[in-house]
Design an enzyme around this catalytic site. Structure first.
Site, mmCIF file in Angstrom:
data_model
loop_
_atom_site.group_PDB
_atom_site.id
_atom_site.type_symbol
_atom_site.label_atom_id
_atom_site.label_comp_id
_atom_site.label_asym_id
_atom_site.label_seq_id
_atom_site.Cartn_x
_atom_site.Cartn_y
_atom_site.Cartn_z
ATOM 1 N N GLY A 150 0.918 -1.322 -0.059
ATOM 2 C CA GLY A 150 -0.263 0.033 0.104
ATOM 3 C C GLY A 150 0.873 1.285 -0.047
ATOM 4 O O GLY A 150 2.191 1.181 0.164
ATOM 5 N N CYS A 151 0.242 2.499 -0.315
ATOM 6 C CA CYS A 151 0.957 3.748 -0.370
ATOM 7 C C CYS A 151 1.504 3.973 0.831
ATOM 8 O O CYS A 151 2.530 4.294 1.102
ATOM 9 C CB CYS A 151 0.311 4.781 -1.260
ATOM 10 S SG CYS A 151 -1.683 4.775 -0.456
#
Length: 345
Positions: A150-151
């Site tokens: 994920g970011c």
């Protein structure tokens, strides 16, 4: 020539992925699939691709029929949508890079708790490799299934990894305060991300409940060899792209800022896409690039270290990292098609 298929091609991450793959000398885009825009030419949706991409988007059923024609499948779909297609692709010998959350957590129970769904491919969790090249490069190179991070976890883990690997902070003291641009919410219509709803404002969301929390904890625990929990609070800020993560930890021994810079420079000395910077990072210096900038400050008064990291959420936080992983999986130069600096202003 590597043949690639993309599911979720018309979302923000999918489009960004295509932008990089289009310029990749060793890859051909075999098919683009979209649920909302099936049977529509891709360049009608994103007009910058006129004269560059002739593909018409296909539906999921058609994509399944074409799996035997490709070498790698990129999945940019919401959580819960990757299970069946991943199993079918792997059975055909196709490598899979999932940009979603379905294979990031090693525990099916944790997945159900945080995402509210039973995991329908639990047998694959033990073989899925977490696709953060700066930490798991050797495993990625031999993997068939990549769980693209994920970011928020990318920015947070890269910021904290040297501290935890070297046991320099109290694991119970970690606080992560992160801000993201609006594109992190995706392209689907959402009142909360309308211009008049989020412009000229900043807000916290997912407080004490954001789904990236267990992902961050899982990787930091493995680095520290000791189970830990973190306080993680994300915020929405009115910009298109970027994540700025400000991470706090209490030092277990007194260290100067210069000593910590030396530790970080040594830890990341061979990492092309991680830049240890003396000035505090800003999202504008990484926007449009696959770089992660990290800056460090020591608060001598409180005995805490503050690490600030900046990435582009759609690139190092999604599509760029997926291409970086693909390059490793196919034995290609890691920065191929990704060697781009931010454009300013």
């Amino acid at each position: 020539m590597i043949q690639a298929g993309i599911l979720g091609a018309t979302g923000y991450a999918g489009q960004q992925l295509i932008w990089f793959l289009l310029r990749h000398p060793d890859l051909r885009l075999n098919f683009l699939s979209s649920h909302n825009h099936a049977y529509i030419p891709f360049h009608h949706i994103y007009q910058q691709y006129v004269d560059f991409i002739q593909n018409t988007c296909i539906d999921m059923h058609s994509a399944e029929e074409k799996l035997s024609d490709i070498d790698v499948l990129f999945i940019a779909l919401p959580h819960g949508k990757a299970f069946d297609i991943t199993k079918k692709a792997l059975d055909l010998g196709v490598k899979v890079i999932d940009l979603g959350a379905d294979f990031r957590l090693k525990s099916a129970d944790a997945y159900k708790h945080w995402y509210g769904l039973a995991h329908d491919a639990e047998h694959l969790l033990s073989t899925a490799v977490y696709g953060l090249p700066e930490i798991y490069r050797e495993d990625i190179a031999t993997a068939s299934l990549i769980a693209n991070p994920g970011c928020y976890p990318t920015a947070s883990i890269l910021a904290l990894a040297p501290l935890l690997k070297n046991h320099l902070i109290d694991p119970a003291s970690i606080i992560i305060d992160a801000k993201s641009g609006v594109s992190g919410a995706g392209r689907a219509a959402n009142i909360a991300t309308l211009y008049t709803e989020c412009n000229e404002s900043i807000k916290a969301y997912g407080v004490a409940s954001h789904r990236h929390t267990p992902e961050i904890e899982q990787i930091l625990t493995s680095l520290n060899n000791r189970e830990l929990i973190v306080s993680f609070t994300p915020h929405l800020v009115p910009m298109n792209r970027g994540i700025l993560a400000t991470c706090y930890g209490s030092l277990v021994t007194k260290l100067t800022q210069q000593e910590l810079y030396e530790i970080y420079n040594t830890y990341y000395q061979d990492e092309y896409f991680v830049r240890i910077v003396e000035t505090l990072p800003e999202t504008r210096w990484v926007k449009g690039s696959n770089f992660c900038d990290i800056g460090i400050r020591v608060d001598e008064r409180t005995g805490r270290v503050v690490v600030v990291s900046a990435i582009d959420n759609l690139i190092k936080g999604a599509a760029g990292q997926a291409v970086q992983n693909m390059n490793l999986m196919f034995g290609i130069k890691e920065q191929e098609s990704l060697d781009i600096l931010s454009m300013v202003p």
